[in-house]
Motif scaffolding. Structure first.
Motif, PDB file in Angstrom:
ATOM      1  N   LYS A  91     -19.423  -3.661   9.077  1.00  0.00           N
ATOM      2  CA  LYS A  91     -20.878  -3.697   9.144  1.00  0.00           C
ATOM      3  C   LYS A  91     -21.493  -4.440   7.948  1.00  0.00           C
ATOM      4  O   LYS A  91     -22.367  -5.285   8.118  1.00  0.00           O
ATOM      5  CB  LYS A  91     -21.417  -2.264   9.197  1.00  0.00           C
ATOM      6  N   CYS A  92     -21.013  -4.130   6.728  1.00  0.00           N
ATOM      7  CA  CYS A  92     -21.646  -4.703   5.531  1.00  0.00           C
ATOM      8  C   CYS A  92     -20.740  -5.675   4.772  1.00  0.00           C
ATOM      9  O   CYS A  92     -21.159  -6.277   3.795  1.00  0.00           O
ATOM     10  CB  CYS A  92     -22.095  -3.589   4.593  1.00  0.00           C
TER      11      CYS A  92
ATOM     12  N   CYS B  66     -22.278   2.657   4.753  1.00  0.00           N
ATOM     13  CA  CYS B  66     -22.796   2.319   6.087  1.00  0.00           C
ATOM     14  C   CYS B  66     -22.804   3.544   6.997  1.00  0.00           C
ATOM     15  O   CYS B  66     -23.652   3.666   7.879  1.00  0.00           O
ATOM     16  CB  CYS B  66     -21.957   1.216   6.724  1.00  0.00           C
TER      17      CYS B  66
ATOM     18  N   CYS C 201     -15.562  -3.769   5.295  1.00  0.00           N
ATOM     19  CA  CYS C 201     -16.365  -2.997   6.248  1.00  0.00           C
ATOM     20  C   CYS C 201     -16.886  -3.941   7.328  1.00  0.00           C
ATOM     21  O   CYS C 201     -17.383  -5.025   7.035  1.00  0.00           O
ATOM     22  CB  CYS C 201     -17.528  -2.338   5.508  1.00  0.00           C
TER      23      CYS C 201
ATOM     24  N   CYS D  34     -17.610   1.453   6.144  1.00  0.00           N
ATOM     25  CA  CYS D  34     -17.539   2.070   4.813  1.00  0.00           C
ATOM     26  C   CYS D  34     -18.423   3.310   4.706  1.00  0.00           C
ATOM     27  O   CYS D  34     -19.253   3.577   5.574  1.00  0.00           O
ATOM     28  CB  CYS D  34     -17.902   1.050   3.740  1.00  0.00           C
TER      29      CYS D  34
HETATM   30 ZN   LIG Z   1     -20.278  -0.987   5.054  1.00  0.00          ZN
END
Ligand SMILES: [Zn+2]
Ligand SMILES: [Zn+2]
Lengths: 199, 199
Positions: free
Chosen positions: A59-60, A72, A57, A69
């Motif tokens: 972001k994370c 997120c 992902c 994901c």
């Molecule tokens: Zn994520």
């Protein structure tokens, strides 16, 4: 053993699975060929698909087959909380307790100079920029209570020093030297709710 | 758990492996995706190939990717001895002792009226015609010393009554109720050499 080249190869390949020695690999190979060829084929396809399509992902950093994901992307999570863990299994363990509704950041490891794993490999810069540019109010550091996990937690706290966020560490209900992944749900709930501020 | 559809599917598919529950499947899936994608791909290919190409030897019924298996084709084996076992794992267990140099016949099970497994499913007619039309002088019956294994042995002895061959049963060094596959090599050597004639 010299059984048949393809069966030998299957037994050999099964040993890439964690905890699978020669005797278990043999039992698994024969079980699949004698009793569950449909399951074997489905497993092989699932493996190929996952290996091809699962990345991380953006972001994370958790394992994900989409750029962002599910966790997120969810609008039902608390944007003010960000829990930092070492591995995807830790996200699963915390999610299974059902007691945490914030977001995650997955380091995909811990600081380990010997293995050449530094802040760059753990995405620390990405973590800092995320904290700077989001609604995050509290960082919960949930790295493992091992020597490496504590060192990683300490490093992250240092990096956060200048940022206007609360930084906390999960309580040590988790036994020292243990792995978060193997801790029971009750202990994890306790550790999360008993988290202490680090400054 | 709701991780990501492809990872959930992989965890789910891994449970077709014997002895793999949800927690182990999770650990295996994450291990493969985080640390050994090359191994996962090789395993998937080995599985697909084995499922597609491994059938049964026409002569001994053991698992084999060629019409006649390596053991049956070997010119270094004693043509006068034929050992009858329930499963391919039993052939492996006996071969691993290094003390038997004859041939095998693999029933692929034992008599079990409840499961609909009769003489036809076990290839008994094929076994009899093999004994009639070959140089076999002694049949060693090495079915498991369980109720079903003993019943199967008894049935085979009855069928052999009219044939001019010696019929023996491996000695019960193997613990009663046990499975041949899990017996140590020493006990198996003892059981083979201590076999007694059944008539
Ligand atoms: Zn994520
Ligand atoms: Zn054969």
């Amino acid at each position: 053993m010299h059984f048949s080249p393809l069966i030998d190869q299957l037994m050999d390949s099964l040993r890439c699975l964690p905890g699978v020695g020669p005797k278990t690999a043999q039992r698994m190979a024969l079980h699949l060929l004698e009793r569950d060829r449909v399951g074997a084929e489905r497993l092989a396809q699932a493996m190929l698909k996952a290996v091809e399509l699962v990345g991380h992902c953006e972001k994370c950093r958790n394992l994900s087959e989409s750029p962002i994901c599910r966790l997120c992307e969810s609008s039902h999570r608390d944007e003010s909380l960000l829990c930092v863990v070492e591995m995807p299994a830790d996200v699963l363990a915390i999610e299974q307790t059902g007691s945490y509704r914030g977001h995650y950041f997955v380091l995909m490891g811990h600081l380990s100079p010997i293995e050449g794993i530094g802040p760059e490999q753990l995405g620390i810069a990405q973590l800092l920029s995320r904290v700077r540019n989001s609604a995050v109010e509290e960082i919960i550091i949930a790295t493992n209570p091992t020597v490496e996990g504590e060192a990683t937690a300490h490093y992250i706290v240092e990096q956060m020093r200048a940022l206007p966020v609360k930084v906390s560490r999960i309580a040590h209900g988790v036994p020292l030297g243990g792995e978060l992944e193997y801790v029971d749900g009750g202990t994890l709930v306790h550790a999360l709710s008993g988290r202490r501020s680090l400054r």
